[in-house]
Design an enzyme around this catalytic site. Structure first.
Site, PDB file in Angstrom:
ATOM      1  N   HIS A  96     -55.026  -3.329 -57.819  1.00 46.28           N
ATOM      2  CA  HIS A  96     -56.145  -3.771 -58.655  1.00 46.28           C
ATOM      3  C   HIS A  96     -57.450  -3.112 -58.220  1.00 46.28           C
ATOM      4  CE1 HIS A  96     -59.203  -6.668 -60.188  1.00 46.28           C
ATOM      5  NE2 HIS A  96     -58.366  -6.777 -61.188  1.00 46.28           N
ATOM      6  N   ASN A 203     -61.197 -14.556 -67.987  1.00 43.67           N
ATOM      7  CA  ASN A 203     -60.150 -14.262 -68.966  1.00 43.67           C
ATOM      8  C   ASN A 203     -59.626 -15.534 -69.613  1.00 43.67           C
ATOM      9  OD1 ASN A 203     -60.311 -11.537 -68.357  1.00 43.67           O
ATOM     10  ND2 ASN A 203     -58.724 -11.645 -66.804  1.00 43.67           N
ATOM     11  N   SER A 267     -61.949  -7.671 -65.828  1.00 43.42           N
ATOM     12  CA  SER A 267     -62.031  -6.868 -64.601  1.00 43.42           C
ATOM     13  C   SER A 267     -62.528  -5.463 -64.894  1.00 43.42           C
ATOM     14  CB  SER A 267     -60.669  -6.813 -63.908  1.00 43.42           C
ATOM     15  OG  SER A 267     -60.463  -7.916 -63.079  1.00 43.42           O
TER      16      SER A 267
END
Length: 386
Positions: A96, A203, A267
Site C-alpha cells: 500500500h 471509504n 487513499s
C-alpha cells in the site's frame, strides 16, 4: 485509504482495493495509458513550472519499497515505528505504501523514463514512515494493541525530520471512530511548523458515511475521490470536513518488488493531493498550510454550487491553476497558526455552545457598571451641594 480498516486503534488501508496488473512489460502504452488522473488534474501543465524538486513528502503508511524501478533514487531512509511484521520480500509488506509513494513521486524508468508509473511530483523525495501494517500481515492484531500511538509519533517524527508535506492515506471510519488527543496534538504541531497535512476522507460512502480520523482533525486537508468521469466515486465518504477531491478509482500504481497494481479509494486521492501540494511548495515554499489549503480550494475545478459540498469539498484539484494563482499571495508569517478553524469540533458539524461554557463578554458589563457608578457619584455630589 482504500478500503479496509486497521489503525493503532484502527487505521484503514487498502489491500482489498489493490489488484495486481497483468504480467506484461511496463511500457508507456500499458501503464501510462491508465494514468487518467494526471490529465484530469492538469499535471502536465503544472510541470511547466515545477516537478516538485526540493520537496520532501512524508508518506505515513505501511512502508515503501525503495527498490521499485519507478522509485529508485527518490526514497529516503525509512523510519519504522512498528518494529515487527512482514519485511522486504514478503507479500504482506509495503504494498500500500509503495503504491501511494508512486502516485506522489513515481518517475518511471527505462530510456527517457517512458515506462512505468509517473507521479504528480516526479522530482519530489519520499520520506517513508511506517505506522501501520498491511491488512494481510499476520502481526496486524498485535500492532493494534502495541503500537496504538504510532500514527501520532509518526506525524511528530516527520515534522522534525525534514517533511515539507505529510501524506496519510489511512484513517479510521469505523462506527467506533473517535478523535485521539495525541493525534490531534501531533497534527497541530506539524501545522504549527508550517507543514501541510493531508488525509483520506474515508471509504464509507456505501457504509453510512462515518466520520474518519485523521481526516476530521482541524487543519487537515481531507481528500475525497472521483472516478474517470470526474464524478464522485460511490465509496467516497461524504462529510463536512471534505476539502477537495482527486482521482481515486482505477489508479495504476507501483507495487512492492517490481510489480504494478490497480487500486481505488480515497487513499490514492490523498496521494494525488499530496503530490499537488508538493508542486506548490516547490515553487512557493513560504506559503503556510492555511494558504495552501485556500489556494487548492479557490482554484479547484468543477466547484459545486455554493462553493463546496460534502461530496467533493471545493472540487477537483488543479495544481496548474494553483501555481498560476500562487504568486499573488504574500508570504506567510514565520509562525503560522496551527489550524485554520474558528472552532474545534468533530462529528456532523458545529453545535451550539452550552450557555454554562460560553465566556461572558466583559465589555458591555463593565460599561454598564461604570455607568451606574457615575450616576451614583453624581447623586452624591448633588446631595452634598444641596
Amino acid at each position: 485509504m482504500t478500503k479496509t480498516t486497521l489503525r493503532g486503534a484502527a487505521v484503514a488501508l487498502a489491500s482489498a482495493a489493490l489488484a495486481v496488473l497483468p504480467s506484461v512489460p511496463a511500457h508507456a502504452d500499458v501503464i501510462r495509458a491508465q494514468e487518467w488522473g494526471l490529465q484530469a488534474i492538469h499535471a502536465q501543465q503544472a510541470w511547466r513550472t515545477t516537478k516538485g524538486a526540493g520537496v520532501t513528502v512524508a508518506v505515513l503508511d505501511t512502508g515503501v519499497d525503495a527498490n521499485h524501478p519507478d522509485l529508485a533514487g527518490q526514497v529516503l531512509p525509512e523510519k519504522d515505528l512498528i518494529g515487527f511484521g512482514a519485511g522486504p520480500g514478503d507479500g504482506a509488506w509495503a504494498r500500500h505504501g509503495t503504491g501511494m509513494a508512486s502516485v506522489i513521486a513515481g518517475r518511471g524508468h527505462g530510456q527517457g523514463r517512458q515506462d512505468g508509473v509517473l507521479g504528480v511530483a516526479p522530482e519530489a523525495k519520499i520520506l517513508p514512515v511506517r505506522v501501520i501494517l498491511e491488512d494481510n500481515d499476520p502481526q496486524r492484531g498485535r500492532a493494534r494493541t502495541e503500537k496504538a500511538g504510532a500514527l501520532a509519533d509518526g506525524i511528530r517524527w516527520a515534522a522534525d525530520h525534514g517533511a515539507d508535506v505529510i501524506s496519510m492515506s489511512l484513517g479510521d471510519d469505523s462506527e467506533s471512530a473517535h478523535p485521539e488527543p495525541r493525534e490531534d496534538a501531533a497534527i497541530q504541531y506539524a501545522l504549527g511548523k508550517g507543514i501541510p497535512v493531508v488525509a483520506s476522507a474515508g471509504n464509507g460512502g456505501e457504509k453510512g458515511d462515518h466520520v474518519s480520523f485523521p481526516a476530521a482533525y482541524p487543519g487537515v486537508i481531507a481528500a475525497t475521490a472521483v472516478d474517470y468521469r470526474r464524478e464522485r466515486a460511490d465509496f467516497s465518504t461524504r462529510h463536512w470536513y471534505a476539502t477537495v477531491s482527486a482521482p481515486g478509482d482505477e489508479i495504476a500504481m507501483a507495487g512492492n518488488g517490481s510489480a504494478y497494481v490497480s487500486g481505488w479509494g480515497t487513499s490514492p486521492a490523498a496521494a494525488f493531493v499530496s503530490g499537488a501540494i508538493a508542486l506548490i511548495r516547490s515553487a512557493h515554499p513560504d506559503l503556510s498550510p492555511a494558504q495552501i489549503r485556500r489556494l487548492l480550494t479557490a482554484t479547484a475545478q468543477d466547484t459545486p454550487e455554493g462553493g463546496r459540498d460534502d461530496d467533493y469539498g471545493a472540487g477537483l484539484i488543479d495544481p496548474a491553476a494553483a501555481l498560476k494563482a500562487a504568486p499573488a499571495l504574500k508570504p506567510a508569517p514565520q509562525k503560522p497558526s496551527p489550524a485554520d478553524y474558528a472552532h474545534r469540533y468533530f462529528g456532523p458539524g458545529p453545535t451550539t455552545d452550552d450557555p454554562a461554557d460560553t465566556p461572558v463578554d466583559w465589555i458591555p458589563w463593565t460599561a454598564g457598571a461604570l455607568g451606574l457608578a457615575l450616576v451614583a457619584a453624581a447623586v452624591v455630589i448633588w446631595r452634598t451641594r444641596t
